[in-house]
Enzyme design. Structure first.
Site, PDB file in Angstrom:
ATOM      1  N   SER A   1      -2.304 -10.404   5.809  1.00 12.85           N
ATOM      2  CA  SER A   1      -1.934  -9.021   6.080  1.00 12.85           C
ATOM      3  C   SER A   1      -1.568  -8.944   7.558  1.00 12.85           C
ATOM      4  CB  SER A   1      -3.120  -8.113   5.741  1.00 12.85           C
ATOM      5  OG  SER A   1      -2.976  -6.882   6.388  1.00 12.85           O
TER       6      SER A   1
ATOM      7  N   ARG B   1      -0.603   3.738  16.125  1.00  9.12           N
ATOM      8  CA  ARG B   1      -0.965   4.685  15.066  1.00  9.12           C
ATOM      9  C   ARG B   1      -0.863   6.153  15.475  1.00  9.12           C
ATOM     10  NH1 ARG B   1       0.521   0.794  12.378  1.00  9.12           N
ATOM     11  NH2 ARG B   1      -0.846  -0.269  10.917  1.00  9.12           N
TER      12      ARG B   1
ATOM     13  N   ASP C   1      -7.344   2.105  10.826  1.00  8.08           N
ATOM     14  CA  ASP C   1      -6.101   2.867  10.868  1.00  8.08           C
ATOM     15  C   ASP C   1      -6.258   4.270  10.271  1.00  8.08           C
ATOM     16  OD1 ASP C   1      -4.700   0.906  12.212  1.00  8.08           O
ATOM     17  OD2 ASP C   1      -4.083  -0.113  10.378  1.00  8.08           O
TER      18      ASP C   1
ATOM     19  N   ASP D   1       0.829  -1.222   0.000  1.00  5.03           N
ATOM     20  CA  ASP D   1       0.000   0.000   0.000  1.00  5.03           C
ATOM     21  C   ASP D   1       0.857   1.264   0.000  1.00  5.03           C
ATOM     22  OD1 ASP D   1      -2.435  -1.390   0.076  1.00  5.03           O
ATOM     23  OD2 ASP D   1      -2.406  -1.505   2.268  1.00  5.03           O
TER      24      ASP D   1
HETATM   25  N1  ARG Z   1      -7.984  -4.899  13.830  1.00  5.68           N
HETATM   26  C1  ARG Z   1      -6.792  -4.342  14.395  1.00  5.68           C
HETATM   27  C2  ARG Z   1      -6.979  -2.875  14.659  1.00  5.68           C
HETATM   28  O1  ARG Z   1      -7.907  -2.289  14.180  1.00  5.68           O
HETATM   29  C3  ARG Z   1      -5.571  -4.631  13.548  1.00  5.68           C
HETATM   30  C4  ARG Z   1      -5.416  -3.793  12.345  1.00  5.68           C
HETATM   31  C5  ARG Z   1      -4.185  -4.110  11.599  1.00  5.68           C
HETATM   32  N2  ARG Z   1      -3.900  -3.070  10.623  1.00  5.68           N
HETATM   33  C6  ARG Z   1      -3.247  -3.297   9.508  1.00  5.68           C
HETATM   34  N3  ARG Z   1      -3.086  -2.275   8.719  1.00  5.68           N
HETATM   35  N4  ARG Z   1      -2.787  -4.462   9.182  1.00  5.68           N
HETATM   36  O2  ARG Z   1      -6.237  -2.286  15.371  1.00  5.68           O
END
Ligand code: ARG
Length: 406
Positions: A174, A95, A124, A15
């Site tokens: 992922s 984040r 995110d 990405d």
């Molecule tokens: N579901 C988790 C969260 O919202 C993990 C997200 C993982 N993000 C990623 N870009 N792979 O925090």
């Protein structure tokens, strides 16, 4: 003509790699990439090379492992941070820190925009956007993947057309990793009924049938020592991850409610987070009053929900932290845990602040508890319940007997 600069949060993945080129070609920015190290154990030299090969005019690596542990993970331990009682918030905590670092660079570089590679389907984007806007509401935020509604397949096609190097053996899943845990999404585990294969895990091992013990010492709510050794928080987390994970402990598999309304099947491995929070909660039960515990449970849940939902910057989070910190002045002591084949349990705890008084609780002689006091207390405690039941019985009797009640 000189181009404006955009500062991109860059992980080195698909990405964010295609984002470099999109930002150049479509948005006409000079791109500065920033990689923030929260313990993802990547090859950061390779990431820098890749960013520059794709076209970044400058790359900045920021080691934020200690800051992440001290200012994000420790508050989460104190708050027993688990979203929907399950997810230890590893990604959600990182984040706002990453976004803050990107904003710092944008400020120094006098950039016209900041950018991230989040899709419009996840959490995110919310965490990045809100942190960035809280820090500077005037700075433009560009999110090419979301703006153009791109799918992974179109991204891969674009990468191939543009000669953007992507991992040839693309990972099946992922994944996001930092010191507080690893998340695993996508691929075959999108089937919510399918048991995740052992190969999906890295921190959790499956071959130890023995029993293990670990001892954690807390001071003011923070873990400071493990198995009798004082350690800084980063080393301590690493030690606990290894030791507890070796016994198969630390997997979370649940259905999670994303902020945008999607339910998703999420798998995490977070041995240290699971063990430390379990121990911390247990110690709190020994040292806090039942009134503190009841209320703190509400605060903890609100705190976890806010962090998950991208509201790290909201004043309420800071207000809650003040309350939580005040309660933690008594959360000092030792907790002993036992691990076996994926199971973890607390088997002992002690604290100088303990409210557990053996002379009150004991069934043996020598109890200082005066049972005579209990009789009157029980009568008053149940007064309304007893009255309410009696009233119903009385009314029914009156109706059956045809008598008029007063
Ligand atoms: N579901 C988790 C969260 O919202 C993990 C997200 C993982 N993000 C990623 N870009 N792979 O925090």
């Amino acid at each position: 003509m000189v181009n404006d600069k955009a500062v991109l949060a860059y992980s080195g993945g698909l990405d964010t790699s295609v984002c470099i080129r999109y930002l150049q070609k479509l948005y006409h920015f000079d791109v500065i990439t920033v990689t923030v190290d929260c313990g993802q154990n990547d090859d950061f030299k390779e990431i820098e090379k890749k960013a520059k090969a794709i076209g970044a005019i400058k790359h900045i690596y920021i080691d934020a492992k200690e800051e992440f542990a001290l200012n994000y993970v420790i508050p989460s331990i104190k708050a027993n941070g688990l979203y929907q009682s399950k997810y230890p918030l590893a990604t959600a905590l990182a984040r706002p820190l990453i976004a803050t670092k990107v904003m710092d660079v944008a400020n120094i570089e006098q950039a016209a925009a900041v950018a991230h590679g989040c899709t419009g389907k996840g959490n995110d984007q919310i965490r990045f956007d809100i942190t960035m806007r809280c820090l500077n509401p005037k700075l433009k935020i560009v999110a090419p993947i979301r703006d153009m509604n791109l799918t992974r397949d179109t991204e891969i096609k674009f990468a191939e057309e543009q000669n953007i190097p992507i991992n040839t053996v693309a990972s099946k899943y992922s994944v996001d990793l930092n010191i507080w845990g690893r998340s695993i999404e996508g691929g075959d585990i999108e089937d919510a009924y399918l048991e995740p294969p052992e190969e999906a895990f890295q921190l959790v091992k499956f071959n130890d049938d023995n029993t293990g013990y670990i001892e954690l010492e807390f001071k003011d709510g923070s873990p400071i020592a493990v198995d009798g050794q004082n350690m800084n928080i980063n080393n301590l987390i690493e030690y606990v991850n290894k030791k507890v994970g070796a016994f198969g402990v630390g997997i979370v598999d649940h259905i999670e409610d994303r902020v945008v309304g999607i339910k998703s099947r999420e798998i995490y491995e977070a041995p240290a987070a699971i063990a430390i929070i379990e121990a911390h909660k247990d110690l709190e039960k020994m040292v806090l009053t039942k009134h503190e515990l009841r209320f703190k449970q509400l605060v903890d849940e609100q705190w976890s929900w806010m962090i998950y939902s991208g509201l790290w910057q909201d004043p309420l989070r800071i207000d809650l932290d003040r309350f939580i910190d005040e309660t933690q002045t008594k959360v000092s002591g030792q907790v002993k845990l036992k691990m076996r084949r994926g199971a973890l349990s607390v088997i002992g705890r002690e604290s100088a602040y303990s409210l557990y008084k053996n002379d009150l609780a004991t069934f043996s002689t020598g109890s200082t508890f005066d049972q005579g006091l209990a009789k009157g207390f029980v009568e008053l405690w149940g007064l309304q319940s007893v009255t309410a039941n009696a009233v119903v019985t009385e009314v029914k009797l009156d109706q059956n007997g045809g008598k008029k009640s007063r």
